[in-house]
Design an enzyme around this catalytic site. Structure first.
Site, PDB file in Angstrom:
ATOM      1  N   GLU A  80      22.386  -5.913 -17.615  1.00 16.26           N
ATOM      2  CA  GLU A  80      21.334  -6.809 -18.090  1.00 16.26           C
ATOM      3  C   GLU A  80      21.862  -8.191 -18.491  1.00 16.26           C
ATOM      4  O   GLU A  80      21.088  -9.147 -18.592  1.00 16.26           O
ATOM      5  CB  GLU A  80      20.619  -6.172 -19.289  1.00 16.26           C
ATOM      6  CG  GLU A  80      19.744  -4.983 -18.897  1.00 16.26           C
ATOM      7  CD  GLU A  80      19.139  -4.272 -20.089  1.00 16.26           C
ATOM      8  OE1 GLU A  80      19.609  -4.516 -21.229  1.00 16.26           O
ATOM      9  OE2 GLU A  80      18.217  -3.471 -19.890  1.00 16.26           O
ATOM     10  N   GLU A 111      33.196  14.119 -17.328  1.00 18.37           N
ATOM     11  CA  GLU A 111      33.578  13.612 -18.641  1.00 18.37           C
ATOM     12  C   GLU A 111      34.819  14.297 -19.207  1.00 18.37           C
ATOM     13  O   GLU A 111      35.388  13.856 -20.202  1.00 18.37           O
ATOM     14  CB  GLU A 111      32.432  13.748 -19.637  1.00 18.37           C
ATOM     15  CG  GLU A 111      32.117  15.169 -20.062  1.00 18.37           C
ATOM     16  CD  GLU A 111      31.094  15.208 -21.183  1.00 18.37           C
ATOM     17  OE1 GLU A 111      31.408  15.784 -22.233  1.00 18.37           O
ATOM     18  OE2 GLU A 111      29.996  14.651 -21.010  1.00 18.37           O
TER      19      GLU A 111
END
Length: 270
Positions: A80, A111
């Site tokens: 963004e 992960e």
């Protein structure tokens, strides 16, 4: 196994028997705790922002790493910033365990690889002038822990964004932003309060960095990218307010020079 607050039992039970109203009120009541928890990290975040700005002014970059919800929030924040502040896509980089495919669908055990984050960063050639922010609600995710540990050895500035106090991740990073929001409404569902807290912290961190880097003037996003009609109209209004030009003149000027900042500078130099 250590007692992690994010994994403790919810203060609520028999959720399946609750009315929709009571479910929503309960979730909202828990969410109200988030702002106070985030406010507690401001003194540490202030120091971190100053360090990041110093490095980025010298050409350094900002990396985010995370897994699951935490990784998605980091990628979202990084993606963004270019349209909002006009900064290059290669200055703030978000990486998620399992790669971009994990943004939509979980990648099993991604992960759990402590070497994964540094391997994902390798194509970007991380350097000592860069900053790495590791995001993990639990503060124990191996992907994030391993990345922070290696980055610190390589001389990068390191920070942790987490929701458990005194976590292994906080111990590895130079700066620890620990927003302790308490047990989740749904036990262990850290996409809820912890995710909200992490989103708020990333918003604060990156916005403050961008402002200090000169990407805002007054309160306006003068460097924003003109990537859609809404942003073109917003930029046009900014120029109208700043100059008194007509809508048509302001729009033409904006499109000719590509940003509010460039358009206003051209007018000043006339």
């Amino acid at each position: 196994m250590e007692d992690r607050i994010t994994e403790r039992e919810s203060a609520y039970d028999h959720l399946e028997q609750m009315s929709v109203h009571d479910l929503l009120v309960g979730i909202n009541r828990e969410d109200a705790r988030v702002h106070e928890a985030v406010a507690a990290v401001i003194p540490t975040m202030e120091q971190l922002v100053e360090r990041i700005v110093e490095r980025m002014r010298g050409g350094g970059r900002l990396f985010y790493i995370g897994a699951g919800t935490s990784g998605r929030l980091g990628v979202t924040d990084a993606s963004e910033l270019p349209p909002t502040f006009g900064i290059s896509h290669d200055r703030v980089i978000g990486l998620i365990a399992g790669g971009d495919g994990a943004l939509r669908r979980a990648v099993e055990h991604a992960e759990d690889d402590p070497a994964g984050a540094w391997r994902d960063m390798a194509p970007y050639r991380p350097a000592a002038c860069d900053t790495l922010v590791g995001i993990a609600a639990s503060g124990t995710t191996p992907y994030v822990l391993g990345g922070i540990r290696r980055a610190r050895r390589e001389g990068l500035l390191t920070a942790a964004v987490t929701c458990n106090p005194s976590s292994p991740l906080a111990a590895e990073a130079e700066y620890a932003l620990e927003a302790v929001v308490g047990p989740e409404f749904v036990t262990g569902s850290t996409r809820m309060k912890a995710g909200t807290a992490q989103k708020l912290m990333l918003n604060m961190l990156s916005t403050a960095v961008m402002i200090r880097l000169g990407r805002v003037e007054g309160n306006r996003m003068v460097h924003m990218q003109l990537s859609n009609d809404k942003l073109i109209e917003r930029g046009t209004r900014m120029i109208v307010r700043a100059t008194g030009l007509s809508q048509r003149e302001a729009r033409d000027l904006l499109l000719r020079y590509g940003s509010v900042k460039n358009a206003l500078e051209q007018l000043r130099h006339k």
